[in-house]
Design a protein around this motif. Structure first.
Motif, short mmCIF file in Angstrom:
data_model
loop_
_atom_site.label_atom_id
_atom_site.label_comp_id
_atom_site.label_asym_id
_atom_site.label_seq_id
_atom_site.Cartn_x
_atom_site.Cartn_y
_atom_site.Cartn_z
N GLY A 32 23.66 20.05 25.02
CA GLY A 32 24.25 20.84 26.10
C GLY A 32 24.11 20.21 27.47
N CYS A 33 24.55 20.94 28.44
CA CYS A 33 24.55 20.56 29.84
C CYS A 33 23.60 21.50 30.57
CB CYS A 33 25.96 20.71 30.38
SG CYS A 33 26.15 20.39 32.13
N MET A 34 22.64 20.95 31.28
CA MET A 34 21.63 21.80 31.91
C MET A 34 21.39 21.37 33.35
SD MET A 34 18.93 22.34 28.78
CE MET A 34 18.31 23.90 29.42
N GLU A 35 21.04 22.34 34.16
CA GLU A 35 20.82 22.07 35.58
C GLU A 35 19.68 22.93 36.09
OE1 GLU A 35 24.38 21.60 37.83
OE2 GLU A 35 23.48 22.25 39.72
N TRP A 36 18.93 22.40 37.02
CA TRP A 36 17.93 23.16 37.75
C TRP A 36 18.56 23.61 39.07
CZ3 TRP A 36 13.38 24.90 36.03
CH2 TRP A 36 12.79 24.26 34.93
N PHE A 37 18.36 24.88 39.37
CA PHE A 37 18.77 25.45 40.65
C PHE A 37 17.53 25.96 41.37
CE2 PHE A 37 23.41 25.76 40.49
CZ PHE A 37 23.66 25.50 39.16
N ARG A 38 17.66 26.16 42.66
CA ARG A 38 16.59 26.81 43.41
C ARG A 38 17.21 27.71 44.46
NH1 ARG A 38 14.10 21.62 46.69
NH2 ARG A 38 15.82 21.35 48.19
N GLN A 39 16.41 28.72 44.84
CA GLN A 39 16.83 29.64 45.87
C GLN A 39 15.65 29.90 46.78
OE1 GLN A 39 18.71 33.21 44.46
NE2 GLN A 39 19.64 33.60 46.46
N GLY A 40 15.75 29.40 48.00
CA GLY A 40 14.70 29.62 48.98
C GLY A 40 14.87 30.95 49.67
N PRO A 41 13.87 31.38 50.42
CA PRO A 41 13.93 32.66 51.14
C PRO A 41 15.13 32.69 52.08
CG PRO A 41 11.72 31.72 51.21
CD PRO A 41 12.60 30.67 50.63
N GLY A 42 15.96 33.69 51.92
CA GLY A 42 17.11 33.85 52.80
C GLY A 42 18.21 32.83 52.60
N LYS A 43 18.14 32.08 51.51
CA LYS A 43 19.14 31.05 51.25
C LYS A 43 19.91 31.35 49.97
CE LYS A 43 16.34 27.34 53.29
NZ LYS A 43 15.72 26.01 53.02
N LEU A 50 20.90 17.85 37.58
CA LEU A 50 21.69 18.10 36.36
C LEU A 50 21.45 16.98 35.36
CD1 LEU A 50 25.32 19.20 35.89
CD2 LEU A 50 24.69 16.89 35.15
N ILE A 51 21.49 17.34 34.08
CA ILE A 51 21.46 16.34 33.01
C ILE A 51 22.49 16.72 31.98
CG2 ILE A 51 19.57 17.51 31.75
CD1 ILE A 51 18.55 14.63 31.06
N ASP A 52 23.30 15.75 31.60
CA ASP A 52 24.37 16.08 30.64
C ASP A 52 23.95 15.65 29.23
OD1 ASP A 52 26.77 13.38 31.35
OD2 ASP A 52 24.80 13.34 30.40
N THR A 53 24.90 15.76 28.32
CA THR A 53 24.61 15.51 26.91
C THR A 53 24.11 14.09 26.67
OG1 THR A 53 26.33 17.09 26.31
CG2 THR A 53 25.57 15.59 24.59
N GLU A 54 24.69 13.14 27.39
CA GLU A 54 24.32 11.73 27.20
C GLU A 54 23.05 11.36 27.94
OE1 GLU A 54 27.54 12.60 27.99
OE2 GLU A 54 28.18 12.39 25.90
N GLY A 55 22.53 12.30 28.74
CA GLY A 55 21.35 12.00 29.52
C GLY A 55 21.64 11.51 30.92
N THR A 56 22.91 11.50 31.28
CA THR A 56 23.27 11.15 32.66
C THR A 56 22.76 12.23 33.59
OG1 THR A 56 25.27 10.03 31.89
CG2 THR A 56 25.18 10.64 34.21
N THR A 57 22.21 11.81 34.71
CA THR A 57 21.61 12.76 35.65
C THR A 57 22.28 12.68 37.02
OG1 THR A 57 19.93 11.14 36.29
CG2 THR A 57 19.38 12.65 34.51
N ASP A 58 22.16 13.75 37.75
CA ASP A 58 22.62 13.79 39.14
C ASP A 58 21.68 14.68 39.91
OD1 ASP A 58 25.40 15.04 41.06
OD2 ASP A 58 24.37 13.12 41.25
N TYR A 59 21.51 14.35 41.18
CA TYR A 59 20.55 15.05 42.02
C TYR A 59 21.16 15.44 43.35
CZ TYR A 59 17.15 13.13 38.74
OH TYR A 59 16.45 12.80 37.60
N THR A 102 31.40 19.93 32.49
CA THR A 102 32.74 19.58 32.94
C THR A 102 32.70 18.35 33.85
OG1 THR A 102 32.52 21.13 34.78
CG2 THR A 102 33.56 21.95 32.77
N SER A 103 31.48 17.95 34.17
CA SER A 103 31.29 16.79 35.04
C SER A 103 29.86 16.31 34.85
CB SER A 103 31.52 17.19 36.50
OG SER A 103 31.10 16.17 37.39
#
Length: 125
Positions: A32-43, A50-59, A102-103
């Motif tokens: 699968g396709c997985m991503e870490w998100f964060r939410q700061g106070p008031g944001k 993100l990491i995709d099926t092939e292990g490609t990452t983006d930051y 999708t990307s």
């Protein structure tokens, strides 16, 4: 029913490190396709890594060079290694998953079907 369970959040000092985990059930992290998100106070919620099926990452630019996303297929777990933490890294961190990327670039939260409950990271000076 897919379940994602984050852990590893804590309170740390500036410059410290943490490793977040996201254990998946009824979801194959190797496929699968997985991503870490964060939410700061008031944001709003922002994509961090993100990491995709092939292990490609983006930051996100704000964490590039300090955070590393990875996955252990045998443990069916997603990780986020965070180093050189800053106060602005504080927030609730969520892992999210969808069957197909999708990307191989960071995706907006609307693209993800499955979410964990979050784990809190607090960085203080």
């Amino acid at each position: 029913q897919v379940q994602l369970m984050e852990s590893g959040g804590d309170s740390v000092q500036v410059g410290g490190s943490l490793r977040l985990s996201c254990a998946a059930s009824r979801y194959d992290v190797s496929r699968g396709c997985m991503e870490w998100f964060r939410q700061g106070p008031g944001k709003g919620r922002e994509g961090v890594a993100l990491i995709d099926t092939e292990g490609t990452t983006d930051y996100a630019k704000s964490v590039k060079g300090r955070f590393t996303i990875s996955k252990d297929n045998a443990k069916n777990t997603l990780y986020l290694q965070m180093t050189s933490l800053k106060v602005e890294d504080s927030g609730m961190y969520y892992c999210a998953a969808v069957d197909t990327c999708t990307s191989n670039r960071l995706l907006e939260d609307r693209w993800f079907d499955y979410w964990g409950q979050g784990t809190q990271v607090t960085v203080s000076s």
